[in-house]
Motif scaffolding. Structure first.
Motif, PDB file in Angstrom:
ATOM      1  N   ASN A   2       0.844  -1.191   0.000  1.00 45.65           N
ATOM      2  CA  ASN A   2       0.000   0.000   0.000  1.00 45.65           C
ATOM      3  C   ASN A   2       0.879   1.240   0.000  1.00 45.65           C
ATOM      4  N   ASP A   3       0.262   2.362  -0.239  1.00 48.02           N
ATOM      5  CA  ASP A   3       0.978   3.629  -0.323  1.00 48.02           C
ATOM      6  C   ASP A   3       0.178   4.647   0.463  1.00 48.02           C
ATOM      7  N   ASP A   4       0.522   4.808   1.721  1.00 48.46           N
ATOM      8  CA  ASP A   4      -0.194   5.788   2.518  1.00 48.46           C
ATOM      9  C   ASP A   4       0.810   6.704   3.209  1.00 48.46           C
ATOM     10  N   GLY A  24       9.445  30.607   6.423  1.00 47.22           N
ATOM     11  CA  GLY A  24       9.838  29.398   7.137  1.00 47.22           C
ATOM     12  C   GLY A  24       8.788  28.340   6.869  1.00 47.22           C
ATOM     13  N   SER A  25       9.223  27.102   6.675  1.00 47.90           N
ATOM     14  CA  SER A  25       8.265  26.029   6.410  1.00 47.90           C
ATOM     15  C   SER A  25       8.569  24.825   7.278  1.00 47.90           C
ATOM     16  N   VAL A  26       7.516  24.096   7.630  1.00 48.54           N
ATOM     17  CA  VAL A  26       7.625  22.859   8.399  1.00 48.54           C
ATOM     18  C   VAL A  26       6.802  21.804   7.671  1.00 48.54           C
ATOM     19  N   ASP A  27       7.422  20.669   7.359  1.00 48.22           N
ATOM     20  CA  ASP A  27       6.735  19.541   6.724  1.00 48.22           C
ATOM     21  C   ASP A  27       6.897  18.313   7.620  1.00 48.22           C
ATOM     22  N   PHE A  28       5.778  17.735   8.032  1.00 47.57           N
ATOM     23  CA  PHE A  28       5.770  16.534   8.866  1.00 47.57           C
ATOM     24  C   PHE A  28       5.067  15.438   8.090  1.00 47.57           C
ATOM     25  N   SER A  29       5.637  14.227   8.073  1.00 49.24           N
ATOM     26  CA  SER A  29       4.957  13.105   7.410  1.00 49.24           C
ATOM     27  C   SER A  29       5.292  11.806   8.138  1.00 49.24           C
ATOM     28  N   THR A  30       4.365  10.875   8.067  1.00 48.48           N
ATOM     29  CA  THR A  30       4.563   9.555   8.659  1.00 48.48           C
ATOM     30  C   THR A  30       3.633   8.559   7.975  1.00 48.48           C
ATOM     31  N   GLN A  31       3.777   7.303   8.310  1.00 53.17           N
ATOM     32  CA  GLN A  31       2.940   6.221   7.777  1.00 53.17           C
ATOM     33  C   GLN A  31       1.867   5.873   8.802  1.00 53.17           C
ATOM     34  N   LEU A  32       0.720   5.433   8.324  1.00 52.42           N
ATOM     35  CA  LEU A  32      -0.350   4.983   9.216  1.00 52.42           C
ATOM     36  C   LEU A  32      -0.528   3.472   9.197  1.00 52.42           C
ATOM     37  N   PHE A  33      -0.171   2.833   8.072  1.00 55.17           N
ATOM     38  CA  PHE A  33      -0.385   1.390   7.938  1.00 55.17           C
ATOM     39  C   PHE A  33       0.922   0.685   7.587  1.00 55.17           C
ATOM     40  N   ASP A  34       0.955  -0.601   7.826  1.00 56.60           N
ATOM     41  CA  ASP A  34       2.127  -1.398   7.475  1.00 56.60           C
ATOM     42  C   ASP A  34       2.258  -1.492   5.959  1.00 56.60           C
ATOM     43  N   SER A  35       3.497  -1.457   5.489  1.00 55.10           N
ATOM     44  CA  SER A  35       3.793  -1.640   4.077  1.00 55.10           C
ATOM     45  C   SER A  35       4.878  -2.695   3.973  1.00 55.10           C
ATOM     46  N   TYR A  36       4.740  -3.586   2.990  1.00 57.42           N
ATOM     47  CA  TYR A  36       5.658  -4.708   2.871  1.00 57.42           C
ATOM     48  C   TYR A  36       6.538  -4.570   1.639  1.00 57.42           C
ATOM     49  N   LYS A  37       7.640  -5.280   1.604  1.00 60.36           N
ATOM     50  CA  LYS A  37       8.606  -5.176   0.513  1.00 60.36           C
ATOM     51  C   LYS A  37       8.078  -5.737  -0.801  1.00 60.36           C
ATOM     52  N   GLY A  38       7.083  -6.584  -0.755  1.00 60.73           N
ATOM     53  CA  GLY A  38       6.514  -7.163  -1.964  1.00 60.73           C
ATOM     54  C   GLY A  38       5.121  -7.687  -1.692  1.00 60.73           C
ATOM     55  N   ILE A  39       4.480  -8.220  -2.733  1.00 56.40           N
ATOM     56  CA  ILE A  39       3.097  -8.679  -2.613  1.00 56.40           C
ATOM     57  C   ILE A  39       2.973  -9.855  -1.637  1.00 56.40           C
ATOM     58  N   ASN A  40       3.852 -10.832  -1.726  1.00 57.78           N
ATOM     59  CA  ASN A  40       3.771 -12.005  -0.855  1.00 57.78           C
ATOM     60  C   ASN A  40       4.797 -11.968   0.267  1.00 57.78           C
ATOM     61  N   SER A  41       5.375 -10.824   0.540  1.00 63.14           N
ATOM     62  CA  SER A  41       6.424 -10.698   1.541  1.00 63.14           C
ATOM     63  C   SER A  41       5.834 -10.468   2.929  1.00 63.14           C
ATOM     64  N   THR A  42       6.520 -10.959   3.944  1.00 66.82           N
ATOM     65  CA  THR A  42       6.150 -10.670   5.337  1.00 66.82           C
ATOM     66  C   THR A  42       7.149  -9.695   5.947  1.00 66.82           C
ATOM     67  N   SER A  43       8.100  -9.244   5.150  1.00 68.58           N
ATOM     68  CA  SER A  43       9.121  -8.293   5.602  1.00 68.58           C
ATOM     69  C   SER A  43       8.593  -6.865   5.421  1.00 68.58           C
ATOM     70  N   LYS A  44       8.501  -6.110   6.513  1.00 69.10           N
ATOM     71  CA  LYS A  44       7.915  -4.770   6.477  1.00 69.10           C
ATOM     72  C   LYS A  44       8.923  -3.721   6.023  1.00 69.10           C
ATOM     73  N   LYS A  45       8.416  -2.747   5.240  1.00 70.70           N
ATOM     74  CA  LYS A  45       9.197  -1.554   4.888  1.00 70.70           C
ATOM     75  C   LYS A  45       8.867  -0.417   5.832  1.00 70.70           C
ATOM     76  N   THR A  46       7.590  -0.276   6.176  1.00 69.24           N
ATOM     77  CA  THR A  46       7.132   0.765   7.092  1.00 69.24           C
ATOM     78  C   THR A  46       6.066   0.191   8.014  1.00 69.24           C
ATOM     79  N   SER A  47       5.796   0.894   9.109  1.00 68.59           N
ATOM     80  CA  SER A  47       4.722   0.492  10.015  1.00 68.59           C
ATOM     81  C   SER A  47       4.112   1.748  10.629  1.00 68.59           C
ATOM     82  N   PHE A  48       3.167   1.595  11.537  1.00 67.63           N
ATOM     83  CA  PHE A  48       2.451   2.710  12.138  1.00 67.63           C
ATOM     84  C   PHE A  48       3.428   3.691  12.795  1.00 67.63           C
ATOM     85  N   LEU A  49       3.388   4.939  12.363  1.00 69.52           N
ATOM     86  CA  LEU A  49       4.248   6.021  12.846  1.00 69.52           C
ATOM     87  C   LEU A  49       5.742   5.738  12.667  1.00 69.52           C
TER      88      LEU A  49
END
Length: 190
Positions: A2-4, A24-49
């Protein structure tokens, strides 16, 4: 996969003269959901916050009506924090064994928004950051078409280049592309 991304952006400017502003500018970003390295992968790229990204820039902003904004920040601070120790820190440019990255550099941000006719809206956002050794470039172009009162179409093209990631020996950073075509249907209930 996913891409969130959850983003908060803020910019404050004081008129310098003409179309120029001290800003002056401030940019804050983070992830809300888990993202995996591939479709059938269980290895996470990102997770909540994880990761949490914070970019702070100080510089000059040029504004032309509501169509164009160009901000040049000769002083820019980039901070990335990993809340989840199970993720690979190298994916975010963080050295193994550490949980954060903080560095000073320069940044450039250009925003373009134009509607040539009522049915077409063009938006473009280009961001560039460098720590004077590596660069991070992200360009997002979006075109929204209103077909009629029920149908609309959105086309997105997003090239990205980031060589701040710590690669394996022999690997090199490359340009990544994301494209999206969507058709939407809307109806108002009274």
């Amino acid at each position: 996969t996913n891409d969130d991304v959850f983003k908060l952006n803020s910019k404050l400017g004081i008129k310098a003269g003409g179309n120029w502003f001290y800003s002056g500018s401030v940019d804050f970003s983070t992830q809300l959901f888990d993202s995996y390295k591939g479709i059938n992968s269980t290895s996470k790229k990102t997770s909540f916050l994880t990761p949490i990204r914070l970019n702070i820039g100080i510089g000059l902003d040029y504004k032309y009506k509501k169509i164009l904004s160009i901000m040049v920040s000769p002083i820019s601070f980039k901070y990335i924090y990993l809340n989840n120790k199970l993720l690979d820190p190298k994916l975010f440019g963080i050295k193994t064994g550490e949980d954060h990255l903080s560095e000073i550099g320069s940044s450039f941000k250009a925003l373009f928004s134009y509607s040539p006719v009522r049915e077409i809206q063009l938006d473009s956002k280009l961001t560039f950051y460098t720590n004077y050794q590596k660069v991070e470039v992200d360009w997002e172009m979006v075109c929204n078409f209103t077909i009629n009162r029920f149908l609309s179409t959105r086309i997105l093209f997003n090239p990205r280049y980031d060589n701040t990631v710590i690669e394996k020996a022999g690997d090199k950073a490359a340009i990544q592309y994301k494209q999206l075509l969507s058709v939407g249907f809307s109806h108002k209930f009274k």
